[in-house]
Design a protein around this motif. Structure first.
Motif, short mmCIF file in Angstrom:
data_model
loop_
_atom_site.label_atom_id
_atom_site.label_comp_id
_atom_site.label_asym_id
_atom_site.label_seq_id
_atom_site.Cartn_x
_atom_site.Cartn_y
_atom_site.Cartn_z
N PRO A 164 0.86 -1.34 -0.16
CA PRO A 164 0.10 -0.10 -0.06
C PRO A 164 0.83 1.21 -0.16
CG PRO A 164 -0.76 -1.48 1.64
CD PRO A 164 0.53 -1.96 1.28
N ALA A 165 0.63 2.32 -0.63
CA ALA A 165 1.13 3.51 -0.78
C ALA A 165 1.52 4.23 0.49
CB ALA A 165 0.44 4.43 -1.80
N ASP A 166 0.53 3.92 1.55
CA ASP A 166 0.79 4.46 2.62
C ASP A 166 1.85 3.96 3.59
OD1 ASP A 166 -1.07 2.60 3.15
OD2 ASP A 166 -1.55 3.15 5.17
N LYS A 167 2.19 2.58 3.14
CA LYS A 167 3.39 1.86 3.72
C LYS A 167 4.55 1.91 3.22
CE LYS A 167 0.36 0.51 6.90
NZ LYS A 167 -0.09 1.35 7.91
N LEU A 168 4.70 2.46 1.97
CA LEU A 168 5.69 2.29 1.07
C LEU A 168 6.81 2.92 1.68
CD1 LEU A 168 7.10 0.92 -1.53
CD2 LEU A 168 6.14 2.99 -2.77
N GLU B 264 2.28 -13.22 12.05
CA GLU B 264 1.32 -13.08 12.89
C GLU B 264 1.14 -11.76 13.29
OE1 GLU B 264 2.52 -15.71 16.27
OE2 GLU B 264 1.97 -17.54 15.24
N ASN B 265 1.98 -11.04 13.02
CA ASN B 265 1.97 -9.44 13.35
C ASN B 265 1.83 -8.66 12.04
OD1 ASN B 265 2.98 -8.67 16.34
ND2 ASN B 265 4.21 -10.29 15.72
N TYR B 266 1.42 -9.17 11.08
CA TYR B 266 0.85 -8.79 9.79
C TYR B 266 -0.14 -7.34 10.22
CZ TYR B 266 -0.64 -7.57 5.07
OH TYR B 266 -0.93 -6.59 3.97
N GLY B 267 -1.02 -7.78 11.00
CA GLY B 267 -2.07 -6.80 11.10
C GLY B 267 -1.72 -5.37 11.81
N ASN B 268 -0.51 -5.53 12.63
CA ASN B 268 -0.04 -4.51 13.20
C ASN B 268 1.26 -3.81 12.51
OD1 ASN B 268 -1.90 -4.37 15.32
ND2 ASN B 268 -0.58 -5.79 16.54
N TYR B 269 2.09 -4.74 11.88
CA TYR B 269 3.12 -4.26 11.26
C TYR B 269 3.26 -5.11 9.93
CZ TYR B 269 3.96 -2.86 16.07
OH TYR B 269 3.83 -2.26 17.33
N PRO B 270 2.42 -4.50 9.07
CA PRO B 270 2.57 -5.24 7.86
C PRO B 270 3.83 -5.02 6.97
CG PRO B 270 1.13 -3.36 7.51
CD PRO B 270 1.43 -3.62 9.04
N GLU B 271 4.52 -3.74 7.39
CA GLU B 271 5.86 -3.50 6.92
C GLU B 271 6.93 -4.41 6.87
OE1 GLU B 271 4.22 0.71 8.46
OE2 GLU B 271 4.11 -1.67 8.91
N ALA B 272 6.93 -5.17 8.15
CA ALA B 272 7.89 -6.23 8.18
C ALA B 272 7.72 -7.35 7.38
CB ALA B 272 7.94 -6.70 9.80
N TYR B 273 6.43 -7.68 7.14
CA TYR B 273 6.04 -8.90 6.25
C TYR B 273 6.52 -8.49 4.89
CZ TYR B 273 3.09 -12.08 3.58
OH TYR B 273 2.60 -12.90 2.83
N TRP B 274 6.39 -7.36 4.38
CA TRP B 274 6.77 -7.02 2.87
C TRP B 274 8.06 -7.03 2.97
CZ3 TRP B 274 3.06 -7.94 -0.23
CH2 TRP B 274 1.61 -7.61 -0.13
N VAL B 275 8.90 -6.64 3.66
CA VAL B 275 10.37 -6.38 3.80
C VAL B 275 10.94 -7.80 3.77
CG1 VAL B 275 12.45 -5.70 4.84
CG2 VAL B 275 10.52 -4.00 4.65
N LYS B 276 10.41 -8.75 4.61
CA LYS B 276 10.87 -10.21 4.54
C LYS B 276 10.52 -10.93 3.26
CE LYS B 276 13.06 -13.34 6.42
NZ LYS B 276 14.39 -12.99 6.62
#
Length: 138
Positions: free
Chosen positions: A37-41, A96-108
């Motif tokens: 999402p643009a707001d997380k990029l 499991e933390n995707y809901g709160n910290y999706p940025e970590a998921y995308w970077v991984k």
């Protein structure tokens, strides 16, 4: 929000040449992922540059806490595998933390993609590790 210029300077200071290039490639993977999402990029870009700092260097987050917002710190800690955790546990924590910290998921995901595309350094053992990692995250 964390300042990209500060992140770049810190990354250049603490990474060796190969790890810095890896972080740049992960950043490029993030930039090219149209699903983010643009707001997380912007935060994903910063995290991609820093994703190996805590695990692979003598970087101390506490010494640079003024440079990072709380969200970035939390994501960076999530992206750092603790020595006592199994790789699977580490990956499940990110998922499991995707809901709160999706940025970590995308970077991984971008990190795994980079590792799998580096044919020169991709051993059979590493290939198996990263291919097994994908179902844990997906």
């Amino acid at each position: 929000m964390t300042n990209f210029s500060n992140v770049l300077k810190i990354s250049e200071k603490f990474y060796d040449k190969n790890t810095f290039y890896h972080a740049i490639r992960v950043t490029v993977n993030v930039v090219n992922n149209n699903l983010i999402p643009a707001d997380k990029l912007d935060n994903c870009i910063n995290l991609a540059l820093m994703h190996d700092l805590l695990e692979d260097t003598d970087f101390c987050l506490d010494e640079y806490s003024d440079y990072f917002d709380c969200r970035t710190e939390a994501c960076l800690r999530l992206l750092t595998k603790n020595k006592e955790d199994t790789y699977e546990h580490y990956l499940m924590s990110i998922k499991e933390n995707y809901g709160n910290y999706p940025e970590a998921y995308w970077v991984k995901l971008a990190d795994i993609k980079d590792h799998l595309t580096q044919i020169e350094t991709l051993t059979d053992e590493l290939k198996e590790k990263y291919l097994k990692a994908l179902p844990c995250l997906l």
